[in-house]
Enzyme design. Structure first.
Site, mmCIF file in Angstrom:
data_model
loop_
_atom_site.group_PDB
_atom_site.id
_atom_site.type_symbol
_atom_site.label_atom_id
_atom_site.label_comp_id
_atom_site.label_asym_id
_atom_site.label_seq_id
_atom_site.Cartn_x
_atom_site.Cartn_y
_atom_site.Cartn_z
ATOM 1 N N LYS A 178 1.020 -1.234 -0.109
ATOM 2 C CA LYS A 178 0.047 0.025 -0.020
ATOM 3 C C LYS A 178 0.688 1.328 -0.098
ATOM 4 O O LYS A 178 1.538 1.678 1.125
ATOM 5 C CB LYS A 178 -0.851 -0.124 1.384
ATOM 6 C CG LYS A 178 -1.906 0.984 1.084
ATOM 7 C CD LYS A 178 -1.645 2.216 1.802
ATOM 8 C CE LYS A 178 -2.453 3.403 1.634
ATOM 9 N NZ LYS A 178 -2.119 4.590 1.776
ATOM 10 N N GLU A 251 8.716 0.963 11.715
ATOM 11 C CA GLU A 251 9.928 1.802 11.423
ATOM 12 C C GLU A 251 9.186 3.526 11.210
ATOM 13 O O GLU A 251 8.722 3.584 10.542
ATOM 14 C CB GLU A 251 10.633 1.350 10.258
ATOM 15 C CG GLU A 251 12.042 1.859 10.085
ATOM 16 C CD GLU A 251 12.024 3.336 9.746
ATOM 17 O OE1 GLU A 251 12.341 4.371 10.642
ATOM 18 O OE2 GLU A 251 12.304 3.736 8.493
ATOM 19 N N CYS A 285 13.604 9.825 8.340
ATOM 20 C CA CYS A 285 13.407 9.752 9.884
ATOM 21 C C CYS A 285 14.820 9.732 10.364
ATOM 22 O O CYS A 285 14.718 9.783 11.678
ATOM 23 C CB CYS A 285 12.626 8.240 9.838
ATOM 24 S SG CYS A 285 13.376 7.152 9.144
ATOM 25 N N GLU A 387 9.533 16.005 15.896
ATOM 26 C CA GLU A 387 10.048 15.798 14.530
ATOM 27 C C GLU A 387 9.322 16.713 13.766
ATOM 28 O O GLU A 387 8.153 17.028 13.526
ATOM 29 C CB GLU A 387 9.594 14.352 14.284
ATOM 30 C CG GLU A 387 10.189 13.844 13.004
ATOM 31 C CD GLU A 387 10.033 12.382 12.516
ATOM 32 O OE1 GLU A 387 10.863 11.897 11.716
ATOM 33 O OE2 GLU A 387 9.027 12.070 12.874
#
Length: 492
Positions: A178, A251, A285, A387
């Site tokens: 996906k 993750e 990330c 973040e």
């Protein structure tokens, strides 16, 4: 370089066939801010069909030979490399990845992942278990899980597809991908390149939004869900998987701290800090989004670093001279801009990032942001622990190493961290104390195939890119054989 344009609207790939959606959504070129392709908007029914196709293909595929799977993975690597020019046009058009990075990062890294798993698939095996009873033979075999649902991000779609697809196929699983709505075309074009290599149903792709992801996460016939994404998405996926007891690999994000000691090689540290935050437009990330600088070298470091950031060329992702391209979408641009505005309101100094954007007229509607360097010496602003996912780093200063490790560990994230020092004892001590799944010493952004990638705390769990990943996509079966042990009479 010419922009990528598809020959037709994008369809989904289910059971070996290309399937049209009942509706579509627009893919937007972030350098231009305008649509460039139409992608099928999948439904829950489409996701159900993909899982069913993968389920039907599994019994045969799980019995495929190691040689078959090894050859398949090697051929996939070859086709990625043979079509490097396609990805060089496609990735910048799709998500703003600077074209120069495709050749040095996306293509070689993706091919290397498939080759790595092609190599270690022959070492994927069980164990013979020593037991007390001399009349028993006990051993394990590793078996594939079944249907793997892989939910992908938009920032490095080719690499993250490899991180999930290669080990899943190597173990004998079937897969439903996906992709992100912001990076579906690259996954579909990749599948076009390799579709003839796979039996129908072994690999499926369903494009679309949250409905598709929720259907896959909550499907009882999915054996495992693997996600690369953010915390809110992870929590939604895990809520769905909990209802059907499906295990996951996560993750997730990071707020990675780069500690620079007073004895560091500043030329290299500055260069690595820039690469760590500005590669991939900062949308990574593992970006080095926090700089923890020893007070004795902080001014020198920041002077050099801010000058370097101010000199970076921002522009169209397809321009070979561009060093930082646009952010992926208008909503993401607005979010990052809002975070920066809040930081300013909280008194954070802007050392670089306010320079004028010198863009071509064609790029006036693109989602561009200058590489930004912020300074918050005591690390009190919100941006220090949240973040950003853009070309923005915030610097702090320190004098005590116990304190700086505590500050580096003070966030809910624990994906990556680093220390720059020429002191061997300090390097080992600090690396050992940092709460992160990856710790670099005098380098950043080095992710060779074979080195486990993953985080702790809110950065997720499970490991990708390594031998350990094969254990994530398989399960041990214990076989316990009687070799003629005497029986004791317990009954009658």
């Amino acid at each position: 370089m010419e922009r990528f344009r598809p020959g037709a609207d994008y369809r989904m790939f289910v059971g070996g066939d290309w399937v049209a959606g009942s509706s579509s959504f627009e893919a937007v070129d972030p350098s231009l801010g305008s649509p460039w392709a139409a992608v099928a908007d999948g439904t829950a029914a489409d996701a159900e069909a993909a899982v069913e196709a993968a389920r039907k293909a599994f019994p045969s595929w799980r019995k495929s030979s190691v040689a078959t799977r090894q050859a398949l993975l090697s051929k996939i690597a070859e086709r990625i490399e043979a079509n490097a020019d396609l990805f060089a046009r496609l990735l910048p058009t799709e998500n703003g990845r600077p074209v120069r990075e495709v050749a040095i990062a996306d293509v070689p890294a993706s091919a290397a992942i498939y080759r790595y798993y092609a190599g270690i698939v022959r070492s994927h095996r069980g164990d013979q278990i020593p037991v007390e009873d001399p009349h028993s033979l006990v051993y394990t075999v590793r078996e594939p899980l079944g249907v793997i649902a892989a939910i992908l991000p938009w920032n490095s779609p080719l690499i993250t597809t490899a991180n999930k697809l290669a080990p899943a196929l190597a173990c004998g699983n079937t897969v439903v991908l996906k992709p992100s709505e912001f990076a579906s075309a690259s996954v579909l074009e990749f599948v076009k390149l390799i579709a003839d290599l796979l039996p129908p149903g072994v690999l499926n792709v369903v494009t679309g939004g949250p409905v598709v992801g929720a259907t896959l996460a909550g499907h009882p016939d999915v054996a495992k869900v693997t996600l690369t994404g953010g915390g809110p998405t992870a929590r939604a996926v895990m809520t769905a998987t909990a209802a059907v007891l499906t295990p996951t690999i996560m993750e997730l994000g990071g707020k990675s701290a780069m500690i620079v000691a007073e004895d560091a090689d500043l030329d290299r540290a500055v260069a690595d800090a820039a690469m760590g935050i500005y590669l991939a437009n900062g949308e990574a990330c593992i970006a080095s989004s926090r700089l923890l600088l020893h007070a004795s070298i902080a001014d020198d470091f920041l002077s050099r670093f801010a000058a370097l950031a101010a000199s970076i060329k921002v522009g169209d992702a397809l321009d070979p001279a561009t060093q930082v391209g646009p952010l992926v979408s208008r909503p993401h641009f607005d979010r990052v801009s809002g975070v920066l505005s809040t930081a300013r309101d909280q008194g954070v100094r802007v050392l670089a990032g306010d320079e004028d954007l010198l863009l071509e007229p064609a790029n006036k509607n693109g989602f561009f942001l200058r590489p930004t360097v912020l300074h918050d010496p005591t690390g009190q602003a919100d941006i220090v622990t949240s973040e950003v996912f853009g070309p923005v780093t915030v610097a702090e200063t320190f004098t005590d190493y116990d304190e700086v490790v505590a500050r580096a560990n003070s966030t809910r994230y624990g994906l990556a961290a680093g220390v720059w020092t020429t002191d061997l004892a300090r390097a080992h001590t600090v690396a050992g104390a940092l709460e992160a799944g990856i710790v670099w010493v005098n380098k950043w952004f080095d992710l060779p195939a074979g080195a486990p990638m993953g985080g702790v705390k809110d950065s997720g769990f499970g490991r990708e890119l390594s031998w350990e990943t094969m254990l994530e996509y398989s399960a041990p079966k214990t076989v316990n054989i009687d070799l003629g042990a005497p029986r004791f009479s317990l009954w009658g």
